[in-house]
Design a protein around this motif. Structure first.
Motif, PDB file in Angstrom:
ATOM      1  N   UNK A   1       4.561  -3.633   2.524  1.00 13.65           N
ATOM      2  CA  UNK A   1       4.160  -4.472   1.310  1.00 13.65           C
ATOM      3  C   UNK A   1       2.856  -4.909   1.407  1.00 13.65           C
ATOM      4  N   UNK A   2       1.994  -5.385   2.484  1.00 13.91           N
ATOM      5  CA  UNK A   2       1.053  -5.777   2.598  1.00 13.91           C
ATOM      6  C   UNK A   2       0.016  -4.521   2.393  1.00 13.91           C
ATOM      7  N   UNK A   3       0.357  -3.595   2.909  1.00 14.04           N
ATOM      8  CA  UNK A   3      -0.458  -2.271   3.068  1.00 14.04           C
ATOM      9  C   UNK A   3      -0.563  -1.630   1.532  1.00 14.04           C
ATOM     10  N   UNK A   4       0.432  -1.983   0.642  1.00 17.00           N
ATOM     11  CA  UNK A   4       0.297  -1.678  -0.653  1.00 17.00           C
ATOM     12  C   UNK A   4      -0.643  -2.471  -1.417  1.00 17.00           C
ATOM     13  N   UNK A   5      -0.708  -3.588  -1.075  1.00 13.83           N
ATOM     14  CA  UNK A   5      -1.477  -4.687  -1.620  1.00 13.83           C
ATOM     15  C   UNK A   5      -2.922  -4.633  -1.179  1.00 13.83           C
ATOM     16  N   UNK A   6      -3.061  -4.644   0.225  1.00 15.02           N
ATOM     17  CA  UNK A   6      -4.628  -4.399   0.522  1.00 15.02           C
ATOM     18  C   UNK A   6      -4.315  -2.992   1.438  1.00 15.02           C
TER      19      UNK A   6
ATOM     20  N   UNK B   1      -1.899 -10.226  -5.956  1.00 18.22           N
ATOM     21  CA  UNK B   1      -0.437 -10.666  -6.052  1.00 18.22           C
ATOM     22  C   UNK B   1      -0.283 -11.016  -7.671  1.00 18.22           C
ATOM     23  N   UNK B   2      -1.462 -12.341  -8.033  1.00 19.82           N
ATOM     24  CA  UNK B   2      -1.636 -12.760  -9.230  1.00 19.82           C
ATOM     25  C   UNK B   2      -1.859 -11.723 -10.588  1.00 19.82           C
ATOM     26  N   UNK B   3      -2.685 -10.914 -10.074  1.00 22.26           N
ATOM     27  CA  UNK B   3      -3.299  -9.890 -11.097  1.00 22.26           C
ATOM     28  C   UNK B   3      -2.306  -8.638 -11.153  1.00 22.26           C
ATOM     29  N   UNK B   4      -1.843  -8.385 -10.119  1.00 26.36           N
ATOM     30  CA  UNK B   4      -0.745  -7.064 -10.125  1.00 26.36           C
ATOM     31  C   UNK B   4      -1.327  -6.038  -9.014  1.00 26.36           C
ATOM     32  N   UNK B   5      -0.537  -5.294  -8.467  1.00 22.20           N
ATOM     33  CA  UNK B   5      -1.094  -4.148  -7.534  1.00 22.20           C
ATOM     34  C   UNK B   5      -0.045  -3.169  -7.598  1.00 22.20           C
ATOM     35  N   UNK B   6      -0.645  -1.974  -7.600  1.00 22.07           N
ATOM     36  CA  UNK B   6       0.174  -0.785  -7.587  1.00 22.07           C
ATOM     37  C   UNK B   6       0.994  -0.751  -9.035  1.00 22.07           C
ATOM     38  N   UNK B   7       2.425  -0.484  -8.793  1.00 24.85           N
ATOM     39  CA  UNK B   7       3.150  -0.643  -9.948  1.00 24.85           C
ATOM     40  C   UNK B   7       3.949  -2.199 -10.007  1.00 24.85           C
ATOM     41  N   UNK B   8       3.182  -2.977  -9.381  1.00 23.32           N
ATOM     42  CA  UNK B   8       3.840  -4.211  -9.316  1.00 23.32           C
ATOM     43  C   UNK B   8       3.026  -5.128 -10.498  1.00 23.32           C
ATOM     44  N   UNK B   9       3.838  -5.808 -11.574  1.00 27.37           N
ATOM     45  CA  UNK B   9       3.346  -6.501 -12.260  1.00 27.37           C
ATOM     46  C   UNK B   9       2.700  -7.867 -11.628  1.00 27.37           C
ATOM     47  N   UNK B  10       1.552  -8.264 -12.251  1.00 24.80           N
ATOM     48  CA  UNK B  10       1.140  -9.799 -11.699  1.00 24.80           C
ATOM     49  C   UNK B  10       1.869 -10.978 -11.771  1.00 24.80           C
TER      50      UNK B  10
END
Length: 401
Positions: A191-196, A271-280
């Motif tokens: 999960x962290x590697x998806x974010x950063x 996480x606040x703004x959104x990353x990948x296909x994850x809504x913020x």
């Protein structure tokens, strides 16, 4: 080293080697009587082939209450796995139900009677030594309301229809947390590697684990402290849970390593703004860096931090409010007035200051009480008492002057 709910309990995540020593330390800090339980978290889902003896599959989450006698834990949320047994529906508006036992272990004469199956006329009594969990009058009411299940063909002994709509919104938390409920280390890293992008952190906790802690120990308006924030899993969990249930939880995350801004804070931003296909998740946070200490080890002021910061500190310690420069004209030492007390910080970086009649002659503020900081005081105790003056000595080494 993990989480503290503002008014509840502390959950400390440790591995097997740390368990005994940390338990002793926590007993000393929180009191052995405030130990609640030791949760086993299944942190890995596959064995490590490079393990010398055994492949470690779990960590411990040690739970202490601030006060065990007054702390009340929340229920853990129900899972789809727990709800899947509620698969029957009579289409009578009461929703899904599952068969449940009609017997109870604690024996009572009032629970010994016969229940007649309306489909075949057969009467069923509880086995010898046991009883029904309700009395005969209640059973007749339940029979009239179609709350008994008599098997697939309708000719069996009675079972209770347990409706999903009538059970608690949650379940009593258990001491074993499986990875399919609260995730695992491999998923936390993925999960962290998806974010950063990139392998930026060795063993980040999955935010789902922290989220479970919050669901049990924290309420929607609590402040959550993580004093070793690491990759920022706690902030991620708080933000995600707030989005899920419209809560207003706040977090304070502290990290002393050099990745505090590039990993910890950066993760929270994304996480606040959104990353990948994850809504913020929405929300926000403030980022502060630790400055120089206000005091040296000997207890004297660290004057290199500057007069402005020292004045803010003195004002806050006295009033517990944020400092704003006063609008009223007065001597330069004037900090302001709070609850009818006027505060003065008579300080010069390169000189010894003295509270005397000359200094008092310049004061313009009218107040019921005066608190004045200086290096020395030449006023008598009787005079200060008469005029409601409190002198406080500035903690600094004046021998250098």
């Amino acid at each position: 080293h993990k989480l503290l709910a503002e008014d509840g309990a502390i959950f400390i995540s440790i591995d097997d080697n740390e368990q005994a020593n940390l338990k002793l330390l926590c007993d000393e800090i929180f009191g052995g009587g405030n130990f609640v339980t030791n949760v086993i978290w299944e942190k890995n889902y596959s064995p490590r082939n490079d393990a010398k003896y055994f492949s470690a599959s779990h960590d411990f989450v040690v739970v202490y209450a601030k006060s065990k006698t007054s702390w009340k834990r929340n229920l853990a949320p129900r899972t789809d796995k727990q709800n899947k047994f509620y698969k029957h529906n009579d289409n009578d508006g009461r929703g899904l139900w599952r068969p449940d036992n009609v017997l109870v272990k604690s024996f009572s004469e009032s629970g010994v009677f016969g229940i007649k199956n309306p489909n075949n006329g057969k009467v069923y009594f509880p086995p010898k030594g046991s009883c029904y969990r309700f009395n005969e009058e209640k059973s007749k009411q339940m029979l009239a309301e179609n709350r008994f299940y008599f098997g697939k063909d309708g000719n069996g002994k009675p079972q209770l229809k347990r409706y999903l709509s009538e059970v608690n919104d949650g379940v009593v938390p258990q001491t074993i947390w499986k990875y399919d409920e609260v995730s695992h280390n491999q998923e936390g890293k993925k999960e962290l590697n998806k974010i950063i992008e990139g392998n930026v952190f060795d063993s980040p906790k999955p935010y789902q684990l922290i989220q479970r802690v919050l669901q049990i120990a924290a309420n929607p308006n609590d402040i959550i402290l993580d004093s070793f924030a690491g990759s920022g899993s706690t902030a991620h969990a708080v933000l995600n849970l707030n989005k899920t249930d419209n809560g207003n939880r706040k977090f304070i995350c502290i990290e002393m390593e050099d990745y505090a801004e590039t990993i910890t804070a950066e993760r929270v931003k994304r996480v606040i703004k959104g990353y990948g296909d994850n809504e913020g998740t929405g929300g926000g946070f403030d980022f502060y860096q630790l400055g120089q200490p206000l005091f040296h080890e000997d207890g004297n002021l660290n004057e290199s931090v500057g007069t402005a910061r020292i004045r803010k500190y003195v004002w806050y310690t006295e009033t517990k409010t944020a400092y704003e420069e006063p609008q009223q004209k007065d001597v330069n030492a004037y900090l302001g007035k709070h609850n009818d007390t006027a505060y003065y910080f008579h300080y010069e970086p390169e000189a010894v200051t003295t509270l005397n009649h000359e200094f008092l002659s310049g004061i313009k503020a009218k107040a019921e009480q005066y608190v004045i900081y200086a290096d020395n005081c030449l006023l008598t105790k009787e005079f200060m008492a008469k005029h409601h003056i409190i002198f406080k000595k500035i903690p600094r080494d004046i021998t250098k002057f």
